[in-house]
Design a protein around this motif. Structure first.
Motif, PDB file in Angstrom:
ATOM      1  N   GLY A 276      59.478  -9.415 137.186  1.00  0.00           N
ATOM      2  CA  GLY A 276      59.600  -9.499 135.736  1.00  0.00           C
ATOM      3  C   GLY A 276      59.319 -10.892 135.239  1.00  0.00           C
ATOM      4  O   GLY A 276      58.934 -11.774 135.987  1.00  0.00           O
ATOM      5  N   GLY A 277      59.511 -11.077 133.950  1.00  0.00           N
ATOM      6  CA  GLY A 277      59.280 -12.375 133.340  1.00  0.00           C
ATOM      7  C   GLY A 277      59.234 -12.247 131.832  1.00  0.00           C
ATOM      8  O   GLY A 277      59.712 -11.272 131.265  1.00  0.00           O
ATOM      9  N   LYS A 278      58.627 -13.227 131.190  1.00  0.00           N
ATOM     10  CA  LYS A 278      58.560 -13.239 129.728  1.00  0.00           C
ATOM     11  C   LYS A 278      57.287 -12.591 129.180  1.00  0.00           C
ATOM     12  O   LYS A 278      57.219 -12.252 128.018  1.00  0.00           O
ATOM     13  CB  LYS A 278      58.612 -14.680 129.219  1.00  0.00           C
ATOM     14  CG  LYS A 278      59.894 -15.384 129.503  1.00  0.00           C
ATOM     15  CD  LYS A 278      59.831 -16.775 128.896  1.00  0.00           C
ATOM     16  CE  LYS A 278      60.688 -17.728 129.671  1.00  0.00           C
ATOM     17  NZ  LYS A 278      60.565 -19.091 129.222  1.00  0.00           N
ATOM     18  N   ARG A 279      56.280 -12.473 130.028  1.00  0.00           N
ATOM     19  CA  ARG A 279      55.004 -11.942 129.539  1.00  0.00           C
ATOM     20  C   ARG A 279      55.122 -10.449 129.226  1.00  0.00           C
ATOM     21  O   ARG A 279      55.849  -9.720 129.893  1.00  0.00           O
ATOM     22  CB  ARG A 279      53.914 -12.185 130.580  1.00  0.00           C
ATOM     23  CG  ARG A 279      53.693 -13.669 130.854  1.00  0.00           C
ATOM     24  CD  ARG A 279      52.613 -13.894 131.903  1.00  0.00           C
ATOM     25  NE  ARG A 279      52.809 -13.066 133.090  1.00  0.00           N
ATOM     26  CZ  ARG A 279      53.301 -13.504 134.232  1.00  0.00           C
ATOM     27  NH1 ARG A 279      53.666 -14.753 134.364  1.00  0.00           N
ATOM     28  NH2 ARG A 279      53.430 -12.697 135.256  1.00  0.00           N
ATOM     29  N   ARG A 280      54.388  -9.996 128.254  1.00  0.00           N
ATOM     30  CA  ARG A 280      54.521  -8.613 127.790  1.00  0.00           C
ATOM     31  C   ARG A 280      54.001  -7.580 128.781  1.00  0.00           C
ATOM     32  O   ARG A 280      54.323  -6.406 128.684  1.00  0.00           O
ATOM     33  CB  ARG A 280      53.860  -8.429 126.428  1.00  0.00           C
ATOM     34  CG  ARG A 280      52.373  -8.598 126.427  1.00  0.00           C
ATOM     35  CD  ARG A 280      51.797  -8.534 125.020  1.00  0.00           C
ATOM     36  NE  ARG A 280      50.365  -8.642 125.048  1.00  0.00           N
ATOM     37  CZ  ARG A 280      49.539  -7.613 125.105  1.00  0.00           C
ATOM     38  NH1 ARG A 280      50.022  -6.393 125.103  1.00  0.00           N
ATOM     39  NH2 ARG A 280      48.248  -7.788 125.140  1.00  0.00           N
TER      40      ARG A 280
ATOM     41  N   PRO B  14      56.794  -5.838 134.241  1.00  0.00           N
ATOM     42  CA  PRO B  14      57.526  -4.567 134.208  1.00  0.00           C
ATOM     43  C   PRO B  14      58.940  -4.677 133.630  1.00  0.00           C
ATOM     44  O   PRO B  14      59.482  -3.706 133.127  1.00  0.00           O
ATOM     45  CB  PRO B  14      57.578  -4.141 135.672  1.00  0.00           C
ATOM     46  CG  PRO B  14      57.395  -5.391 136.450  1.00  0.00           C
ATOM     47  CD  PRO B  14      56.551  -6.294 135.607  1.00  0.00           C
ATOM     48  N   LEU B  15      59.520  -5.865 133.696  1.00  0.00           N
ATOM     49  CA  LEU B  15      60.878  -6.075 133.203  1.00  0.00           C
ATOM     50  C   LEU B  15      60.923  -7.407 132.483  1.00  0.00           C
ATOM     51  O   LEU B  15      60.463  -8.419 133.015  1.00  0.00           O
ATOM     52  CB  LEU B  15      61.873  -6.085 134.376  1.00  0.00           C
ATOM     53  CG  LEU B  15      63.342  -6.321 134.043  1.00  0.00           C
ATOM     54  CD1 LEU B  15      63.907  -5.133 133.252  1.00  0.00           C
ATOM     55  CD2 LEU B  15      64.143  -6.524 135.304  1.00  0.00           C
ATOM     56  N   GLY B  16      61.467  -7.415 131.290  1.00  0.00           N
ATOM     57  CA  GLY B  16      61.584  -8.664 130.541  1.00  0.00           C
ATOM     58  C   GLY B  16      62.822  -9.424 130.973  1.00  0.00           C
ATOM     59  O   GLY B  16      63.925  -8.880 130.969  1.00  0.00           O
ATOM     60  N   ILE B  17      62.643 -10.674 131.361  1.00  0.00           N
ATOM     61  CA  ILE B  17      63.756 -11.562 131.701  1.00  0.00           C
ATOM     62  C   ILE B  17      63.728 -12.668 130.659  1.00  0.00           C
ATOM     63  O   ILE B  17      62.813 -13.488 130.639  1.00  0.00           O
ATOM     64  CB  ILE B  17      63.610 -12.181 133.111  1.00  0.00           C
ATOM     65  CG1 ILE B  17      63.337 -11.116 134.173  1.00  0.00           C
ATOM     66  CG2 ILE B  17      64.824 -13.032 133.436  1.00  0.00           C
ATOM     67  CD1 ILE B  17      64.490 -10.182 134.435  1.00  0.00           C
ATOM     68  N   VAL B  18      64.732 -12.692 129.790  1.00  0.00           N
ATOM     69  CA  VAL B  18      64.726 -13.624 128.673  1.00  0.00           C
ATOM     70  C   VAL B  18      65.956 -14.518 128.745  1.00  0.00           C
ATOM     71  O   VAL B  18      67.088 -14.022 128.766  1.00  0.00           O
ATOM     72  CB  VAL B  18      64.712 -12.860 127.325  1.00  0.00           C
ATOM     73  CG1 VAL B  18      64.700 -13.822 126.156  1.00  0.00           C
ATOM     74  CG2 VAL B  18      63.532 -11.910 127.261  1.00  0.00           C
TER      75      VAL B  18
END
Length: 101
Positions: free
Chosen positions: A45-49, A52-56
């Motif tokens: 995951g990560g911040k990019r759209r 697969p999973l948003g990590i904010v």
């Protein structure tokens, strides 16, 4: 002007940035990585759209536990997790997957 943008996120995890800073990393193989970065690496995951999973990483969430980081899984917004520094990332990922079912 576009009014919306598509994302591949299956969900999102909010990580308190202030807690992460207070514990000075505390996660990953060396124990020096922040929870958001370690979690993003472990889940893809990560911040990019297109992740697969948003990590904010957020600002302070107002809980401020000693020696732990506050984490909010958007699949279960009513139950916030307190993740003690030094917890294995695999255990954190297991808690998130176990809770999303």
């Amino acid at each position: 002007m576009k009014m919306g943008v598509r994302s591949d996120w299956q969900g999102a995890v909010l990580v308190c940035g202030k807690c992460s800073k207070k514990v000075g990393g505390g996660f990953g193989a060396s124990g020096k990585t922040g929870l958001a970065k370690a979690l993003a690496k472990a889940t893809g995951g990560g911040k990019r759209r297109k992740d697969p999973l948003g990590i904010v990483e957020t600002k302070c969430l107002g809980i401020c536990p000693k020696g732990a980081v506050v984490l909010v899984d958007t699949a279960r917004p009513g139950e916030w997790l307190l993740i003690p520094a030094g917890t294995a990332i695999d255990d954190v990922v297991g808690q998130l997957r176990g809770r999303s079912g």
